[in-house]
Write an enzyme that holds these catalytic residues in place. Sequence first.
Site, PDB file in Angstrom:
ATOM      1  N   ASP A  16      -9.984  -1.851  13.823  1.00  0.00           N
ATOM      2  CA  ASP A  16      -9.075  -2.363  12.800  1.00  0.00           C
ATOM      3  C   ASP A  16      -9.773  -3.500  12.061  1.00  0.00           C
ATOM      4  O   ASP A  16      -9.590  -4.676  12.388  1.00  0.00           O
ATOM      5  CB  ASP A  16      -7.793  -2.851  13.476  1.00  0.00           C
ATOM      6  CG  ASP A  16      -6.657  -3.087  12.489  1.00  0.00           C
ATOM      7  OD1 ASP A  16      -6.765  -2.655  11.333  1.00  0.00           O
ATOM      8  OD2 ASP A  16      -5.653  -3.706  12.895  1.00  0.00           O
ATOM      9  N   GLU A  89      -5.937   2.235   2.037  1.00  0.00           N
ATOM     10  CA  GLU A  89      -4.529   2.014   1.696  1.00  0.00           C
ATOM     11  C   GLU A  89      -4.238   2.040   0.197  1.00  0.00           C
ATOM     12  O   GLU A  89      -4.968   1.460  -0.614  1.00  0.00           O
ATOM     13  CB  GLU A  89      -4.087   0.652   2.267  1.00  0.00           C
ATOM     14  CG  GLU A  89      -2.601   0.432   2.235  1.00  0.00           C
ATOM     15  CD  GLU A  89      -2.118  -0.430   3.398  1.00  0.00           C
ATOM     16  OE1 GLU A  89      -0.979  -0.894   3.320  1.00  0.00           O
ATOM     17  OE2 GLU A  89      -2.856  -0.625   4.370  1.00  0.00           O
ATOM     18  N   LYS A 125      -3.533   5.743   3.377  1.00  0.00           N
ATOM     19  CA  LYS A 125      -2.567   4.889   4.063  1.00  0.00           C
ATOM     20  C   LYS A 125      -1.439   4.507   3.104  1.00  0.00           C
ATOM     21  O   LYS A 125      -1.692   4.022   1.994  1.00  0.00           O
ATOM     22  CB  LYS A 125      -3.306   3.638   4.551  1.00  0.00           C
ATOM     23  CG  LYS A 125      -2.853   3.087   5.872  1.00  0.00           C
ATOM     24  CD  LYS A 125      -3.844   2.032   6.325  1.00  0.00           C
ATOM     25  CE  LYS A 125      -3.316   1.265   7.504  1.00  0.00           C
ATOM     26  NZ  LYS A 125      -4.211   0.150   7.854  1.00  0.00           N
ATOM     27  N   THR A 149       1.884   3.529   7.408  1.00  0.00           N
ATOM     28  CA  THR A 149       1.720   2.195   7.968  1.00  0.00           C
ATOM     29  C   THR A 149       2.995   1.363   7.792  1.00  0.00           C
ATOM     30  O   THR A 149       3.977   1.845   7.238  1.00  0.00           O
ATOM     31  CB  THR A 149       0.498   1.508   7.322  1.00  0.00           C
ATOM     32  OG1 THR A 149       0.214   0.278   7.999  1.00  0.00           O
ATOM     33  CG2 THR A 149       0.721   1.253   5.840  1.00  0.00           C
ATOM     34  N   PHE A 171       3.637  -0.820  14.359  1.00  0.00           N
ATOM     35  CA  PHE A 171       3.043  -2.159  14.453  1.00  0.00           C
ATOM     36  C   PHE A 171       3.569  -2.918  15.674  1.00  0.00           C
ATOM     37  O   PHE A 171       4.555  -3.646  15.586  1.00  0.00           O
ATOM     38  CB  PHE A 171       3.352  -2.940  13.173  1.00  0.00           C
ATOM     39  CG  PHE A 171       2.384  -2.685  12.047  1.00  0.00           C
ATOM     40  CD1 PHE A 171       1.760  -1.461  11.898  1.00  0.00           C
ATOM     41  CD2 PHE A 171       2.100  -3.684  11.134  1.00  0.00           C
ATOM     42  CE1 PHE A 171       0.872  -1.231  10.856  1.00  0.00           C
ATOM     43  CE2 PHE A 171       1.218  -3.470  10.091  1.00  0.00           C
ATOM     44  CZ  PHE A 171       0.594  -2.242   9.949  1.00  0.00           C
TER      45      PHE A 171
END
Length: 315
Positions: A16, A89, A125, A149, A171
């Site tokens: 990440d 993203e 994303k 996400t 998350f």
Amino acid sequence: MNQLEALKQFTTVVADTGDFKQLAQYQPQDATTNPSLILKAVQKPEYAPLLKETVTRFRGRDTDEVMDRLLVRFGTEILGLIPGRVSTEVDARLSFDTMATYSRGERLIELYQAEGVPIDRVLIKVASTWEGIQAAKKLQQRGINTNLTLLFSFCQAVACGQAKVQLISPFVGRIYDWYKKSAGAGWDEAAKAGPNDPGVQSVRQIYEYYKHFGIATEVMGASFRNTGQILALAGCDLLTISPELLAQLASSDAPLQRALDPQQAKGADIRAVQYDEASFRWALNEDAMATEKLAEGIRAFGADAVKLEQLMQAV
């Protein structure tokens, strides 16, 4: 065998980070990025030339196109260092616009393909709003795989499964943050650790639901605050982990056992649910944590996108 090596036996480990120079030492399968991680990376001296080169090359183009080209440049560099996929993203400011999100996702893939990157090595994303999920459904139907996400609730996960998205990123750490802040002085860290962590419990519920009903969407736990959360989700399809926590796992030889098992999930007593737009919005509204964290996450990613644009304009 250290804990990182042990974890890789039954979970795909994902890095990440936007700091791709850190990747080689941990040998992750995949990598994920977001606007905040890219912003953090481009402010480091070693990445300044990459920012300057990209902005100079495409100067005069629309800001959003230069931004996408910068994201793709980082993604392409990352793909040179890992065997698997990278997640890139869509601008969070499009989170409530289905067609704009869809179009931006298409463009990101086209930019990757222009760099010679195969379509199956990229995940687009998208924020797990109702509009984002519908955009992801359209992208999937076009053969473009997506990573949903900013996912904090069961209803978001169910809707993503219905849309047949490739992967979701619940998350863990941000869920934990909300419950800890909400409890204030009454929070008992020891009692809420490991399998009792509210973020861990959320991912377990989603994982078991997907495996029980044979939903093909991959579950990738994200946003970890400590290695205890990671160990409690060992066995999840994927886990995306920061370099700092990867280093802690690699330096520990403590035993690690599988915590999530698809066979156990298949035998669980779980009721099927479905959401249309109205019932999805109501379920999300009923979940104060998810509503607040989703809005907060979109605002934060949007703010970092603005800061990234400002950095590009200053080059």
